[in-house]
Design an enzyme around this catalytic site. Structure first.
Site, PDB file in Angstrom:
ATOM      1  N   ASN A 383     -19.936  26.283  29.548  1.00 40.72           N
ATOM      2  CA  ASN A 383     -20.283  24.921  29.930  1.00 40.72           C
ATOM      3  C   ASN A 383     -20.300  24.765  31.446  1.00 40.72           C
ATOM      4  O   ASN A 383     -21.356  24.861  32.068  1.00 40.72           O
ATOM      5  CB  ASN A 383     -19.319  23.923  29.287  1.00 40.72           C
ATOM      6  CG  ASN A 383     -19.889  22.515  29.216  1.00 40.72           C
ATOM      7  OD1 ASN A 383     -20.504  22.048  30.162  1.00 40.72           O
ATOM      8  ND2 ASN A 383     -19.698  21.849  28.100  1.00 40.72           N
ATOM      9  N   ASP A 384     -19.157  24.540  32.044  1.00 40.50           N
ATOM     10  CA  ASP A 384     -19.123  24.229  33.474  1.00 40.50           C
ATOM     11  C   ASP A 384     -19.656  25.366  34.347  1.00 40.50           C
ATOM     12  O   ASP A 384     -20.160  25.113  35.441  1.00 40.50           O
ATOM     13  CB  ASP A 384     -17.699  23.877  33.900  1.00 40.50           C
ATOM     14  CG  ASP A 384     -17.212  22.607  33.212  1.00 40.50           C
ATOM     15  OD1 ASP A 384     -17.990  21.630  33.171  1.00 40.50           O
ATOM     16  OD2 ASP A 384     -16.079  22.596  32.709  1.00 40.50           O
TER      17      ASP A 384
END
Length: 457
Positions: A383-384
């Protein structure tokens, strides 16, 4: 040739094997050999210790080694690759606890020590005990035994006060004041610090924390090696401490955060946060059949794994998909972010366990320039580390963090269980990009569906 000379020679040989093994571990191709050589060094250092003068209780030593070795063998054989971070954390804690126990024995003994030796014994006691309890908490968080990360200014103030009290107790112990009671209070304070400092740290920061705790264990072992005048412990502890420190710095840099920020800022959470309101923006969804077609007719594909792949245990299906694509002439590689997973090298370990060749696994700095010429980038469980906001949004908490440039690929497919955000709790701009398609579902089931889709073509 005296026995003392042979013992020192054996310790020197063990130290060489430790360093040689650690060097070999720096490459996936030689890591297995490195572990074996380091193991030989450890056996040599352990065996030669029995020949020291003045030792007794040999039966208890052998029984303890048999029990510890047996437990380690059984657990290491049974542990799943997805649970490797927990095992690394708890084993590292055992090293720190052992250093603390050695220090306690020396501090409680009537033997007179020089001020330098007493200082090193006390320092090793603090560091080893903190590493022990901190590693136990890290294990519990990774294992899911502790679900929440309590954070409050009051807890930070408590940690500061406890640290001051520990320093005062350490000085008293070093000056041999207060007797056994002071020593007990000293160890208790150090143990609580390890717990209360590690407890607020979110699971997503565990790669950095485990690396730091590993460095602390190495440092404690090195200090106690000086106390015992044991060259093997000195060198092994120093090497582990130095390697762990460098790795911790590199991983913090890979997140564009200071170590103090990781330990004390309370950044992130244990589980992915709910995605904030995205206004009128929509995420484009794709089904497994269409995604399979995109992959099958691509010329180049880059797969970006994250912790979600580990949770879903999808690495074997992903490799099966890769083999199918290779048979169709598709060039498939894996892009690894330095802090992907829950420990340093977590994704590399999972992919290697699934049978992915080492030359297919590429680090961030070596593969980022290839995304603009890649047909399809597949993100599974990350994700990040793929959020373009890290490059473009100066107000973002991850601004400046090096990311994998998935958004620059011709097409991106993101496999996610739901619409939640990453541990930073912010929107991922990649999900709303024109060239991104979202494929929702459990990672293993989605990978199996992609395999079936490609086989039907």
């Amino acid at each position: 040739m005296s026995m003392a000379w042979l013992i020192q020679a054996a310790y020197f040989a063990a130290a060489v094997l430790f360093i040689w093994g650690l060097k070999a571990m720096s490459s996936p191709k030689t890591a297995r050999t490195g572990v074996a050589w380091a193991g030989v060094g450890m056996i040599l250092a352990t065996v030669v210790t029995f020949f020291h003068e003045g030792l007794h209780n040999y039966a208890l030593m052998i029984i303890a080694m048999a029990i510890g070795g047996g437990v380690a063998y059984v657990t290491a054989k049974r542990v799943a690759m997805t649970e490797m971070p927990q095992m690394v954390a708890i084993y590292n804690g055992m090293g720190g606890g052992s250093a603390g126990a050695i220090a306690a024995n020396e501090l409680l003994a009537d033997t007179a020590h020089t001020p330098l030796v007493m200082t090193l014994a006390v320092a090793g006691a603090v560091i080893g005990t903190v590493a022990f309890t901190g590693s136990v908490i890290a294990f519990a968080k990774l294992q899911g035994l502790i679900q929440k990360s309590p954070r409050s200014p009051a807890l930070q103030m408590f940690n500061v006060a406890l640290a001051v009290a520990t320093v005062i107790a350490a000085i008293a112990v070093g000056m041999q004041a207060g007797g056994a009671t002071m020593i007990a209070l000293f160890f208790l304070a150090a143990a609580i610090i390890g717990i209360t400092v590690t407890l607020p740290i979110g699971g997503a920061d565990m790669p950095v924390v485990i690396s730091l705790l590993n460095a602390l264990t190495g440092l404690a072992v090195g200090f106690e090696g000086f106390v015992l005048n044991n060259p093997a412990m000195m060198i092994a502890g120093t090497v582990v401490g130095a390697a762990g420190t460098l790795l911790t710095q590199l991983m913090a840099k890979a997140m564009n955060r200071s170590l103090a920020n990781v330990l004390f800022a309370g950044f992130g959470s244990d589980e992915g946060a709910e995605a904030p309101d995205s206004g009128d923006r929509l995420m484009k969804e794709v089904d497994s059949t269409d995604a399979g077609i995109m992959l099958a007719y691509a010329k180049s594909v880059i797969i970006v794994p994250g912790y979600g792949m580990a949770v879903a245990q999808a690495q074997h299906k992903i490799w099966e998909l890769t083999e199918l694509l290779n048979q169709r002439g598709v060039d498939v590689r894996f892009a690894i972010h330095p802090v992907a997973g829950r420990m340093p090298g977590h994704m590399n370990v999972l992919l290697a366990e699934a049978g992915v060749p080492y030359d297919k696994i590429v680090d961030l700095e070596d593969i980022n320039s290839d995304f603009p010429t890649t047909d399809v980038a597949v993100v599974i469980g990350a994700n990040d580390v793929v959020n373009p906001a890290a490059r473009t949004n100066k107000d973002s908490p991850i601004y400046g963090m090096p990311i994998l440039d998935v958004d620059k690929a011709h097409q991106a497919i993101v496999i996610k269980r739901g619409r939640g955000a990453g541990f930073a709790g912010i929107e991922n701009e990649l999900f709303f990009a024109e060239n991104t398609s979202m494929l929702y579902g459990d990672g293993q089931k989605v990978a199996a569906a992609l395999v079936a889709a490609v086989k039907e073509l």
